[in-house]
Design an enzyme around this catalytic site. Structure first.
Site, PDB file in Angstrom:
ATOM      1  N   PRO A  89       7.014 -49.477  37.993  1.00 31.15           N
ATOM      2  CA  PRO A  89       6.684 -48.652  39.095  1.00 31.15           C
ATOM      3  C   PRO A  89       7.579 -47.477  39.557  1.00 31.15           C
ATOM      4  O   PRO A  89       7.365 -46.736  40.432  1.00 31.15           O
ATOM      5  CB  PRO A  89       6.694 -49.875  40.425  1.00 31.15           C
ATOM      6  N   GLU A 116      12.404 -59.456  37.106  1.00 31.24           N
ATOM      7  CA  GLU A 116      12.814 -58.204  37.909  1.00 31.24           C
ATOM      8  C   GLU A 116      12.826 -56.767  37.317  1.00 31.24           C
ATOM      9  O   GLU A 116      13.204 -55.731  37.848  1.00 31.24           O
ATOM     10  CB  GLU A 116      13.752 -58.356  38.763  1.00 31.24           C
ATOM     11  N   ARG A 154      -9.721 -43.348  24.325  1.00 25.21           N
ATOM     12  CA  ARG A 154     -10.761 -42.512  24.526  1.00 25.21           C
ATOM     13  C   ARG A 154     -10.855 -41.164  23.969  1.00 25.21           C
ATOM     14  O   ARG A 154     -11.989 -40.653  24.239  1.00 25.21           O
ATOM     15  CB  ARG A 154     -11.536 -42.899  25.897  1.00 25.21           C
ATOM     16  N   ASP A 169     -16.085 -36.256  32.575  1.00 24.89           N
ATOM     17  CA  ASP A 169     -15.385 -37.293  33.219  1.00 24.89           C
ATOM     18  C   ASP A 169     -14.698 -36.686  34.647  1.00 24.89           C
ATOM     19  O   ASP A 169     -14.184 -35.775  34.454  1.00 24.89           O
ATOM     20  CB  ASP A 169     -14.618 -38.183  32.555  1.00 24.89           C
TER      21      ASP A 169
END
Ligand code: ADE
Length: 251
Positions: A89, A116, A154, A169
């Site tokens: 993150p 962690e 893709r 897209d």
């Protein structure tokens, strides 16, 4: 393209990568996904891969050596040099532009942390990039790795069938959201298909789709819409979209 995934749950990523477009890309030889488990490189009867954090606090931190040896084994499995990406993150946000860049790489190694996190020294020494798939915390990097694999798979030449064009897209080409799509029946208790889509007038259909893309991006993701950079034609379409919306509200 070759993707190696370093994870305590490599079979989890392999499972996800075996289905749909990614599975098909693998069958077509466009992509190969390989899993590597740091536990296979851990020592002692417990095969320990983590330890308590210095400075205290909850949770465990992944040890340097099992990960380092695992990464070395993954690197050595192919001659092509690999870009090592740590999923966290704390990483830079994954965008379609980044996906397009990664899709051109011959080889990626995706490093998934658990608990962690990973000892910072290993990340500094081995990771070329850190990427995040969003501002939320997952219990490990595996789902993020699966997201990266799907998004790059893709874009491999030949991965999508003709009717699955990647160009139309969301985010492709111009960074706008995709327009809405409809199929049969034309009339349904949930509503009617916009008549322009049945008109056979390809120029009008393209214009409507462009307007919907602009309008949706303005409504849902204004952060993606740079109005000052729009062409005069796009601005006109967007203005008409807004007028239409305002007229509907006063009905
Ligand atoms: N690992 C845990 N949470 C993550 C996130 N949001 N993106 C990438 N890797 C992660």
């Amino acid at each position: 393209m070759r993707v190696d995934v370093v994870s305590l749950f490599p079979e989890f990523v392999a499972q996800i990568a075996g289905h749909g477009v990614v599975g098909r890309a693998q069958e077509r030889g466009l992509l190969a996904v390989h899993g590597w488990n740091p536990r296979d490189h851990a020592e002692g009867s417990y095969r320990r891969v983590d330890d308590r954090p210095f400075g205290g606090g909850p949770g465990m931190v992944m040890l340097i050596d099992p990960l380092r040896d695992c990464l070395a084994a993954a690197r050595a499995a192919d001659r092509a040099p690999a870009k090592v990406i740590y999923l966290t993150p704390q990483g830079a946000p994954l965008t379609q532009a980044k996906v397009r860049e990664l899709a051109k790489c011959e080889r990626l190694i995706l490093l998934c942390g658990r608990y962690e996190g990973i000892d910072e020294r290993l990340i500094e020494a081995e990771a070329d990039e850190e990427l995040s798939i969003g501002d939320y915390v997952l219990s490990g990097g595996e789902l993020a790795a699966a997201v990266v694999i799907d998004a790059v798979a893709r874009l491999q030449e030949g991965a999508l069938n003709d009717n699955e064009s990647a160009i139309q897209d969301s985010f492709e080409e111009d960074g706008l959201l995709d327009c809405p799509h409809y199929t049969r029946p034309v009339e349904h208790s949930l509503g009617v298909v916009p008549s322009v889509l049945m008109s056979g007038n390809h120029a009008e259909i393209a214009k409507w789709r462009r307007q919907q893309s602009l309008g949706r991006t303005w409504l849902r993701r204004p952060d993606l819409l740079h109005e000052d950079q729009l062409s005069a034609a796009d601005r006109k379409l967007l203005d008409a979209f807004r007028d239409g919306l305002a007229a509907e509200k006063t009905k």
